[in-house]
Design an enzyme around this catalytic site. Structure first.
Site, short mmCIF file in Angstrom:
data_model
loop_
_atom_site.label_atom_id
_atom_site.label_comp_id
_atom_site.label_asym_id
_atom_site.label_seq_id
_atom_site.Cartn_x
_atom_site.Cartn_y
_atom_site.Cartn_z
N LYS A 76 0.90 -1.11 0.34
CA LYS A 76 -0.25 0.30 -0.26
C LYS A 76 0.91 1.58 0.32
CE LYS A 76 -4.20 2.15 3.38
NZ LYS A 76 -4.94 1.90 3.78
N SER B 78 -9.73 1.73 3.38
CA SER B 78 -9.17 2.56 2.97
C SER B 78 -7.79 1.73 2.05
CB SER B 78 -8.43 3.80 3.02
OG SER B 78 -7.20 2.45 3.94
N SER C 20 -9.65 -0.75 7.83
CA SER C 20 -9.44 -0.20 5.97
C SER C 20 -8.17 -1.98 5.77
CB SER C 20 -8.35 0.72 6.30
OG SER C 20 -8.16 1.91 5.96
#
Lengths: 480, 95, 478
Positions: free
Chosen positions: A69, A144, A168
């Site tokens: 990420k 997210s 997330s």
């Protein structure tokens, strides 16, 4: 069987047995990414060169293509947090988790798209455009860590490293039909993770199975002297501890989590998961988990307060983007930050600044910390009776793109099942447990007591020995 | 809790964010909606509850006073929007 | 009307640790800009602080030495504000639970007696960086070498009434910190800085007036002058019927005046909250006890001991204990056999003279206590005289070296052979019949002249007593 249909552990084993070469594996990943990227926008940065072939004995995952990420700092590789303000920031250091994975022979393919600064539940607030759900490209992948979940679901990489502040990792995993784990707070070093809310942020894996997650966690967990909040890993390998034996395990189903707010298909699927575990010998019972309704407001107060402070360092002085033509320092700060942050980030900064400001601290911030103590207490009491809790991950199927952007409060409310876990610092995992009427994946959440990561993974592994949901792949146009 | 445009101006100034005039009313309304929702916490009696800033049981995490080589200056300055060879530059701040 | 000045002090002390408070970068002063920096102290994204154990020890020790109450469960807080010298845009400090509360420091008063200055709190925090404006490019350079250097801030109650009391407090604080070994307190390098809060009120009034805070005070002289200036300014304002505005003012050393800082900087909302990156501290009784045991004898205790045990006058005892390094030097010389009073005389005389002439601090001098002890012994043994000893001292002080070797190499040892002295005396008497006659006629002054001549004959290397003795004996003879 195609390579992309294997789990990370299966691919690692094939590499070690010499059934497939490192070049073939990397080429396969690159081809999948090239095909999927225009559709789902999961990647923000692609690795330019593939590192030299790793030592395949370094870990069971050595040689397996993966990605990070884009809020994990990677030395020499652009790290953006999906924000305009970081510009082309290239960190001169690796995050702790990145260092450990490099040593374990991970093969990073690039950096993954996300909500800007991890603030969002749909992966739509990225400055670089939204991520799309591989199961339905008109829908959000959850957030997210949406790029991470989408890329694993689409078979572009075998696992990804995400971060979870209020859900997330777990929400996008549920929305994309993959397995994602938020470990106990402190299990994985946060050094080099660009902070959203420091007391809630935790790094974890998104992969195709609980076993893959265990293997990744075996590599990344443990104390890091650069993160004072990191914990010594309990002895023993998580992967080796996956027996699939859940006989006598006491699993609680908090009644409040299965009320009216929950989509009926999700309710059926999660209750079905409970039945599968019961059939393997677990003792499943309804239970109470009071105060869950207070978790979302307490979470947003605490997370936004910390974010308002954490994001102050993005001021156009030391790194990232600086607004042009500023006459003085005040204008430099204001223009840089106003131009550099997106709407949701600004909203949370303002909210966080408000709850910490003179006159409101006690009513909001302090109150939220007290509620956090009560929620931790409620979990502690539940775990005196139960070994694990089983809940839904999201109230409904992932929204259509754009649907939730106009209504932030509604988006916040969709975090109701995941944020209590972060407030209490507990380990929790999201695993695929079915599909709704539109063929969209549904996730179930297993929550354990602090440091009970092994029990969470083992119960998920037991479920996955019995079911095939985690092996399902989206049919969409991602064929190589 | 009523959120006025003045309050929005105040927190925006503290946050070094400039909201265009036409967005202020909308931001105030949004924040008011969220803050009103947060006011639900006031229905909970938290008298005598110790605010919990750290959820984990860790304490006294300390580092030995031993020098670790610093990072190369060029690497620290490499990402700066406006450095010279030795420092980060900003518009005139001190005399 | 007579006015009373009410003053409180906030003193920032840089701690003498090897590394910064939250990272392993060196705290060494100077260094090219941004060369003592890392991702942590430059506020890079994702970098995290970890507390230096030595900082905690130093803060607790100082608190104990100031008779304060140590906060057994304590935390760090973030103080949020934007400024280019603060790369994270927050300073890690302590607001809610400072490490020490309710201490006191006793200061001597000019008219005799002492006064206890109450210490409200002591907390740990990180220093900010340095900004230097470059007029050529009209830009300000940010140097983060000092970012993260550990500080303790010591806040007093408004207990001072005069600048003299403030200076006495600062002297005493400096001595205490130096004895503890927690700071070198070099004001010129900014390792001791203070902010002065000052208000005035009619004498006898119990209410406090509006106060101003003066920053940027980097020397005792600046503190004194700023207090004098600001008290006068406030009194004049009130006497003119105007109002004192509560604000922060900057002391300008060159203009010898204080100036209002921009009102923006006065109205601050720092939004303090507990720093989630730093786990709380829980200090055990055993930990405090261990640190308590490490607290050395302080100046006052030492001075009392020098008087009681070593028989030094109060003045000497105070002079010697004024600087920790000086007291240490004295004690080492005494331990090597130097008689205390003589060692004290040498230190207060020659040592302080040379230190001041060379612009050195006692702790930086290379002269060893052993060299001084040996020098005193040689004088006592009559092997060199006092004037020669000073010559040797000056040489050794500057260039080091061994006392005995220097004396031998330069042929400075006194002539102690009675025969040589007598022979010299005889030569002098023979060469100066008039002086001999004068002396015998009762002119005492002539004796001194003859001693001088004899000393010259002996190249100054004779013990004066031996010359006296020989001359006296020779003159008694007919």
């Amino acid at each position: 069987m195609e390579l992309y249909e294997l789990t990370a552990l299966e691919l690692g084993a094939c590499l070690r047995r010499g059934e497939v070469s490192q070049e073939e594996v990397c080429a396969a990943a690159r081809a999948r990414i090239a095909a999927a990227q225009p559709e789902n926008n999961a990647f923000l940065t692609l690795a330019e060169e593939i590192p030299p072939a790793p030592d395949l004995t370094a870990s069971p995952l050595a040689g397996v293509p993966m990605a990070y990420k884009d809020n994990l700092c990677t030395r020499g590789v652009r790290t953006t947090c999906a924000s305009k303000i970081l510009g082309n920031f290239v960190p001169p250091y690796d995050a702790g988790a990145v260092e450990r994975l490099s040593a374990a022979g991970a093969v990073p393919m690039g950096k993954l798209n996300m909500d800007e600064f991890a603030m969002g539940s749909t992966s739509e607030t990225s400055f670089y455009g939204p991520v799309k759900n591989p199961w339905d490209l008109t829908r959000a992948p959850g957030g997210s860590s949406g790029g991470a979940a989408a890329a694993v679901a689409a078979g572009e990489i075998w696992y990804a490293i995400g971060s979870d502040t209020g859900g997330s990792i777990r929400q996008p995993a549920a929305c994309c039909g993959v397995t994602g784990m938020k470990p106990t707070y402190g299990a994985v070093s946060r050094y080099g993770l660009i902070a959203y809310a420091s007391s809630l942020d935790q790094i974890g894996p998104i992969a195709r199975s609980a076993a893959d997650c265990a293997a990744v966690l075996d590599v990344i967990r443990g104390r890091d002297r650069r993160d004072g909040t990191s914990l010594e890993a309990p002895a023993g390998s998580l992967l080796a501890g996956l027996t699939g034996d859940v006989r006598g395990l006491r699993i609680g189903l908090p009644a409040g989590c299965f009320g009216d707010g929950l989509d009926p298909a999700s309710r059926r699927a999660v209750q079905g998961a409970a039945e599968v575990l019961r059939a393997r010998g677990a003792r499943v019972e309804a239970c109470e988990l009071p105060l869950a309704d207070y978790a979302v407001p307490a979470y947003y107060i605490i997370a936004c307060a910390e974010a308002s402070s954490n994001l102050s360092r993005f001021d156009g002085v030391k790194y990232g983007r600086r607004a042009e033509h500023c006459r003085d320092l005040g204008e430099l700060y204001c223009k840089t930050r106003t131009e550099g942050f997106g709407a949701e980030v600004k909203r949370r900064i303002l909210l966080g600044t408000f709850v910490l400001s003179a006159g409101y601290y006690d009513a909001y911030y302090k109150k939220a910390l007290q509620v956090k103590a009560l929620i931790k207490d409620a979990f502690d009491r539940a775990f005196r009776q139960f070994d694990l809790l089983l809940t839904p991950v999201t109230p409904a199927a992932p929204p259509r793109l754009g649907e939730s952007l106009g209504d932030p409060l509604r988006m916040y409310l969709s975090d109701v099942y995941t944020v209590p876990v972060n407030l209490a610092g507990l380990p929790a995992l999201s695993m695929p447990c079915g599909f709704d009427g539109q063929g969209l994946p549904i996730g179930a959440q297993l929550i354990g007591p602090a440091l009970g990561d092994a029990a969470v993974l083992n119960a998920a592994h037991a479920f996955q020995l019995e079911t095939g949901y985690h092996k399902k792949r989206p049919k969409g146009g991602t064929a190589p | 809790m009523k959120i006025t445009e003045e309050m929005v101006d105040y927190v925006a100034a503290l946050s070094r964010l400039a909201l265009p005039e036409e967005e202020k009313a909308d931001m105030a309304a949004r924040l008011e909606q969220i803050v009103s929702y947060m006011d639900v916490l006031n229905t909970l009696d938290t008298g005598g509850v110790e605010p919990m800033s750290h959820v984990f049981p860790l304490k006294n995490v300390l580092r030995e006073d031993r020098v670790i080589p610093s990072q190369a200056r060029a690497e620290l300055l490499a990402g700066a929007p406006e450095p010279d060879e030795a420092a980060f530059l900003v518009p005139r701040t001190v005399e | 009307m007579t006015w009373e000045t009410v003053i409180g002090l906030e003193t920032h002390v840089e701690l003498a640790t090897k590394t910064k408070i939250f990272c392993g970068c060196t705290t060494e002063f100077g260094g090219a800009p941004n060369t003592h920096c890392c991702p942590v102290c430059t506020g890079m994204p994702g970098a995290l602080p970890v507390l230096n154990e030595r900082v905690l020890e130093f803060a607790v020790k100082t608190g104990l030495a100031l008779h304060g109450t140590v906060t057994r469960r304590c935390k760090f807080d973030r103080k949020n504000y934007f400024y280019p010298d603060l790369p994270k845009a927050y300073q890690i400090s302590q607001l809610y639970l400072p490490i020490v509360r309710d201490g006191a420091l006793e200061i001597p008063l000019a008219g005799g007696g002492t006064k206890a200055i109450r210490i409200r709190e002591l907390h740990m925090e990180e220093d900010a960086g340095k900004l230097v404006h470059d007029p050529w490019i009209d830009q300000t350079r940010c140097d983060y070498n000092r970012c993260g250097v550990p500080l303790i801030e010591i806040v007093t109650e408004p207990d001072f009434r005069t600048a003299e009391e403030v200076i006495a407090y600062l002297e005493k604080l400096k001595s205490t910190l130096q004895y503890l070994g927690v700071s070198d307190c070099k004001m010129q390098e900014g390792s001791l800085r203070c902010d002065v809060n000052l208000s005035v009120r009619p004498a006898g009034s119990a209410e406090l007036g509006a106060r101003t805070e003066m920053k940027n005070l980097n020397s005792f002289k600046a503190v004194s002058r700023a207090i004098a200036y600001e008290a006068r300014r406030q009194i004049e304002l009130i006497e003119e019927g105007k109002r004192v505005v509560q604000e922060t003012r900057r002391w300008d050393e060159n203009k010898d005046a204080t100036f209002s800082m921009r009102s923006k900087e006065n109205a601050q909302d720092y939004r303090y909250f507990p720093d989630p990156d730093l786990p709380p501290l829980e200090l055990s009784e055993a930990y405090l006890e261990r640190l308590r045991e490490q607290i050395p004898e302080m100046a006052d205790e030492k001075a009392a001991r020098y008087q009681a045990r070593l028989g030094l006058p109060a003045y000497d005892a105070q002079m010697l204990t004024g600087q920790k390094a000086l007291a240490g030097f004295f004690e080492a010389a005494v331990a090597l056999g130097a008689p205390p009073k003589q060692a004290a005389n040498w230190i207060m005389g020659e040592v302080l003279r040379r230190l001041s002439a060379d612009g050195l601090e006692a702790k930086d001098m290379t002269l060893t206590p052993g060299a001084l002890a040996r020098l005193i012994a040689l004088v006592q043994e009559g092997r060199i005289n006092r004037n020669t000893a000073v010559r040797v001292f000056d040489a050794i002080f500057a260039d080091g070296g061994d006392v005995d070797a220097y004396v031998a190499a330069h042929g400075l040892e006194q002539v102690s052979d009675a025969g040589l002295v007598e022979a010299a005396v005889e030569r002098v008497l023979a060469a100066n019949p008039k002086s001999v006659a004068d002396y015998r006629a009762g002119k005492e002054k002539a004796f001194g002249f003859l001693v001088g001549q004899a000393m010259r004959e002996l190249k100054g290397q004779a013990a004066p007593q031996a010359v006296h003795r020989a001359l006296g004996a020779a003159l008694k003879q007919p």
